[in-house]
Design a protein around this motif. Structure first.
Motif, PDB file in Angstrom:
ATOM      1  N   ASP A  33       0.835  -1.207   0.000  1.00 40.48           N
ATOM      2  CA  ASP A  33       0.000   0.000   0.000  1.00 40.48           C
ATOM      3  C   ASP A  33       0.868   1.255   0.000  1.00 40.48           C
ATOM      4  O   ASP A  33       0.563   2.234  -0.679  1.00 40.48           O
ATOM      5  CB  ASP A  33      -0.926   0.032   1.220  1.00 40.48           C
ATOM      6  N   LYS A  72      -5.959   6.788   2.638  1.00 40.69           N
ATOM      7  CA  LYS A  72      -5.954   5.326   2.464  1.00 40.69           C
ATOM      8  C   LYS A  72      -6.360   4.633   3.767  1.00 40.69           C
ATOM      9  O   LYS A  72      -7.118   3.673   3.747  1.00 40.69           O
ATOM     10  CB  LYS A  72      -4.583   4.855   1.998  1.00 40.69           C
ATOM     11  N   LYS A  75     -10.081   5.015   4.180  1.00 40.33           N
ATOM     12  CA  LYS A  75     -10.787   4.109   3.276  1.00 40.33           C
ATOM     13  C   LYS A  75     -10.719   2.680   3.784  1.00 40.33           C
ATOM     14  O   LYS A  75     -11.715   1.970   3.784  1.00 40.33           O
ATOM     15  CB  LYS A  75     -10.142   4.171   1.879  1.00 40.33           C
ATOM     16  N   SER A  76      -9.534   2.250   4.219  1.00 43.45           N
ATOM     17  CA  SER A  76      -9.380   0.868   4.675  1.00 43.45           C
ATOM     18  C   SER A  76     -10.149   0.642   5.973  1.00 43.45           C
ATOM     19  O   SER A  76     -10.603  -0.464   6.232  1.00 43.45           O
ATOM     20  CB  SER A  76      -7.906   0.493   4.846  1.00 43.45           C
ATOM     21  N   GLN A  77     -10.308   1.687   6.784  1.00 39.55           N
ATOM     22  CA  GLN A  77     -11.124   1.557   8.000  1.00 39.55           C
ATOM     23  C   GLN A  77     -12.570   1.266   7.633  1.00 39.55           C
ATOM     24  O   GLN A  77     -13.205   0.425   8.242  1.00 39.55           O
ATOM     25  CB  GLN A  77     -11.076   2.855   8.808  1.00 39.55           C
ATOM     26  N   THR A  79     -13.686  -0.146   4.830  1.00 41.61           N
ATOM     27  CA  THR A  79     -13.828  -1.491   4.275  1.00 41.61           C
ATOM     28  C   THR A  79     -13.538  -2.545   5.337  1.00 41.61           C
ATOM     29  O   THR A  79     -14.128  -3.611   5.319  1.00 41.61           O
ATOM     30  CB  THR A  79     -12.904  -1.712   3.060  1.00 41.61           C
ATOM     31  N   PHE A  80     -12.651  -2.248   6.277  1.00 40.83           N
ATOM     32  CA  PHE A  80     -12.324  -3.205   7.341  1.00 40.83           C
ATOM     33  C   PHE A  80     -13.560  -3.542   8.164  1.00 40.83           C
ATOM     34  O   PHE A  80     -13.791  -4.683   8.503  1.00 40.83           O
ATOM     35  CB  PHE A  80     -11.212  -2.654   8.238  1.00 40.83           C
ATOM     36  N   GLU A  95      -4.465  -6.842  10.998  1.00 43.54           N
ATOM     37  CA  GLU A  95      -5.586  -5.915  10.842  1.00 43.54           C
ATOM     38  C   GLU A  95      -5.893  -5.208  12.165  1.00 43.54           C
ATOM     39  O   GLU A  95      -6.176  -4.022  12.190  1.00 43.54           O
ATOM     40  CB  GLU A  95      -6.842  -6.631  10.327  1.00 43.54           C
TER      41      GLU A  95
END
Length: 167
Positions: A33, A72, A75-77, A79-80, A95
């Motif tokens: 990433d 990023k 965003k990943s939070q 989707t997580f 994670e």
């Protein structure tokens, strides 16, 4: 209007690539990433036209990398929280660590002084231009820059332990 000299950009990319990947990694916690973040910044810089010349290109790129890395993470939070948790233990642990770092980062952002926090959210998290943020808040562009600088300084100071923990 002008573009950044591609030779200058290429030279900086080669000279500072690893340093910038580490900077991004300290936010996103994933090597692939972080490479994506750095490469995307350079692709954007090659394509972007600027109204005025950039005085300190290295500093500008550092800021871009920080901002892109924070986006990023955000965003990943999102989707997580939607993922199902039946993954490998090591992946799950990674994670959790990443999530804990993200939580710490957002707690620190939340703890910023009101004006600095609002400017940070508008310019970094919502990706608004300084002029737009200034208009929304009813302040000058220089005041926006002041609050951003103050925010990054406080975040660097308050998150220094997180960097050491990562490495």
């Amino acid at each position: 209007m002008g573009m950044i000299n591609s030779l200058v950009l290429e030279e900086m990319f080669l000279k500072h690539y690893q340093e910038w990947c580490l900077l991004s990694f300290s936010y996103v916690g994933d090597l692939e990433d972080s490479k994506d973040v750095v490469q995307n910044i350079f692709i954007k810089l090659l394509q972007k036209e600027f109204d005025a010349p950039i005085v300190d290109l290295k500093k500008y790129i550092n800021t871009c990398i920080r901002n892109e890395s924070l986006k990023k993470i955000k965003k990943s939070q999102r989707t997580f929280s939607l993922k199902n948790y039946s993954t490998e233990v090591s992946s799950h642990e990674n994670e959790l660590i990443r999530s804990e770092i993200s939580d710490t980062l957002f707690r620190q952002i939340d703890a910023l002084p009101d004006h600095s926090k609002k400017v940070f959210e508008l310019c970094v998290l919502e990706d608004l231009k300084y002029e737009n943020a200034a208009e929304i808040m009813g302040i000058t562009v220089n005041t926006v820059k002041y609050h951003l600088k103050k925010s990054f300084k406080l975040l660097r100071l308050n998150l220094k332990d997180v960097y050491f923990w990562l490495f």
